[in-house]
Design a protein around this motif. Sequence first.
Motif, PDB file in Angstrom:
ATOM      1  N   GLU A 140      39.364  39.912  45.890  1.00  0.00           N
ATOM      2  CA  GLU A 140      39.635  40.207  44.469  1.00  0.00           C
ATOM      3  C   GLU A 140      40.507  39.126  43.829  1.00  0.00           C
ATOM      4  O   GLU A 140      40.352  38.791  42.662  1.00  0.00           O
ATOM      5  CB  GLU A 140      40.331  41.569  44.355  1.00  0.00           C
ATOM      6  CG  GLU A 140      40.685  41.975  42.931  1.00  0.00           C
ATOM      7  CD  GLU A 140      41.440  43.300  42.865  1.00  0.00           C
ATOM      8  OE1 GLU A 140      41.225  44.170  43.729  1.00  0.00           O
ATOM      9  OE2 GLU A 140      42.258  43.450  41.945  1.00  0.00           O
ATOM     10  N   CYS A 275      37.001  43.851  40.129  1.00  0.00           N
ATOM     11  CA  CYS A 275      37.700  45.073  40.549  1.00  0.00           C
ATOM     12  C   CYS A 275      39.055  45.177  39.842  1.00  0.00           C
ATOM     13  O   CYS A 275      39.498  46.284  39.528  1.00  0.00           O
ATOM     14  CB  CYS A 275      37.920  45.075  42.057  1.00  0.00           C
ATOM     15  SG  CYS A 275      36.397  45.226  42.988  1.00  0.00           S
ATOM     16  N   LYS A 296      36.367  49.424  45.871  1.00  0.00           N
ATOM     17  CA  LYS A 296      36.187  47.978  46.055  1.00  0.00           C
ATOM     18  C   LYS A 296      35.564  47.695  47.414  1.00  0.00           C
ATOM     19  O   LYS A 296      36.056  48.162  48.431  1.00  0.00           O
ATOM     20  CB  LYS A 296      37.548  47.285  45.959  1.00  0.00           C
ATOM     21  CG  LYS A 296      37.477  45.800  46.285  1.00  0.00           C
ATOM     22  CD  LYS A 296      38.716  45.075  45.857  1.00  0.00           C
ATOM     23  CE  LYS A 296      39.827  45.227  46.872  1.00  0.00           C
ATOM     24  NZ  LYS A 296      41.047  44.547  46.426  1.00  0.00           N
TER      25      LYS A 296
END
Lengths: 395, 189
Positions: A140, A275, A296
């Motif tokens: 992420e 995310c 996620k």
Amino acid sequence: MVKKVLKALTGAECVAEAMRQINPDVVAAYPITPQTPIMHAFSQFVADGKVDTEFVTVESEHSAMSATVGASAAGSRAMTATSSNGLALMWEVVHIAASTRLPIVMNVVNRALSGPINIHCDHSDSMGCRDAGWIQLYSETGEEAYHNTIMAVRIAEHPDVLLPVMVCQDGFITSHSVETSEILDDETVKNFIGEHNGHHPLLKTENPVTVGPLDLFDYYFEHKRQQLDAMERAKPIIQSIFDEFGAIVGRKIEFFEPYMLDDAEEAVICLSSSCGTLRHVVDELRKQGRKVGLLKVRVFRPFDQNKLAEMIRHIPVVGVMDRSASFGAFGGPVFMEVRNAIADESQKPLTVNYIYGLGGREFTVEQAKQVFDELRQVRESGNPGIKVRTLGVRE
Amino acid sequence: MFFILEIRFHGRGGQGAKTAAAFIAEAAQREGKFVQSFPEYGAERQGAPVTAFTRISDSRIYLHCGITEPDIVVVVDPTLLKSIPVAEGLKENGMLVVNTVEPIEKVREHTGFNGKIITVDATKIAVEEIGKAVTNTAMLGALEKAKEIVPFEHLLEITREHFTYKLGEDVAERNVKALKRAYEEAKVW
């Protein structure tokens, strides 16, 4: 004693920092945007004598992966990095790395495949080789790419795994974005990854081996079966390495990381940088009393279908975000995995697929809200309507 | 208290808008803030309009998208005032920091922004102090005048340190002077 410092670093710098601490024996790479700043920073470490790495500058990505394969087969800890068309050019050797069971770690800074030519983020490059036999971790943030890169070494080299690992992060969105990132001290990383002793290394002349021989219908299939088994075996091993590293960094690291899922009426499944934006929107909508959540996907290969089914079966509606298209298929790669995982469940969510962000098209707060609003409509009507949708595209 | 300060920089390729955005983020990071800074990459060439963003917060920042409703807009290049809508989405109680020689009425007319504006002739300062029209450090001085994002002395320190490492002591001192001068000469409207 674990020491942690917060630094303002780009995602590319985070990965270069991980590589410095890993201090691989061999790195072979060819520049391509947006991967280039990783090797830019790492080659500076080489020039400054901060690592002992043999840095091989090659003439193409095909050679980069070939040199990495050679180095890894020789018994050294070998790494590389690439993006987009660079990964496409590596294609045949990417499969050879996996089937030769070489524990290579490669950072992929996700970028759209040509054509038309585009330097920005989508996941068509790494999703294109999801069947190549590599473990795939998605990040992420730059900090997560840093964590994933360090853990990837342990995962790849585990004697019951011996598979190459691809660590993906979003081109420009995280690779070129400066963010507050927590970096561990060198000693902690060094101790965590440990020494590398190659598995049947070529250079161990007292135990001569052949690597990459002809393998026809007599044994090829058995070798493929071993690859399938290794992926399955990797699942608990990956989670145990996540747990061990998670204890060091103070995070819970999982194949699928839930956020506000327990009572969620609508949830979104997503990979990588989007995310973050979705989590922000979940927080906003929760304040308004909406029961929304996020899941996620951190590990896409191997895909732990049982774990996923367990985590989402109680949710009425799930939206699946795909930052790549699978032309002619029923939805994108993530959608197909999710649908497949829940197919045999007696209680399961309605699912809608969103193809979004291709070629770096920005994924905005408004788009995230639109997704949650549409999912609510699906829940209220009980009808998914169009199951594969595009988001943020001009009609 | 959860709070994000969002700054948008407008410049042209080669003027250091991206560097300024990263620089103020790094300075805030050292003060213990969570930060994020990134440019919007289009065709990379000198002279093309460039946008860069900075987020500064007391807690971890999750958003990974551009800033559409900034608290502060910094216009590094004077010619952009007329060519792109720099104040688009700028909060009414926000601030517009502009490199310009135009009178304030003209700035308001071009941008349609009626809130707090800070003007400075950063180009002149940069040319006189640094020797070329790279206006980013001067604009950081004007930004600091608009809002003390980090203590002024710390900003000078990190500027000195950053430029000494990259371009040597002489260039560093020139940039520090440009930053200081812009801070002093900037007018708050």
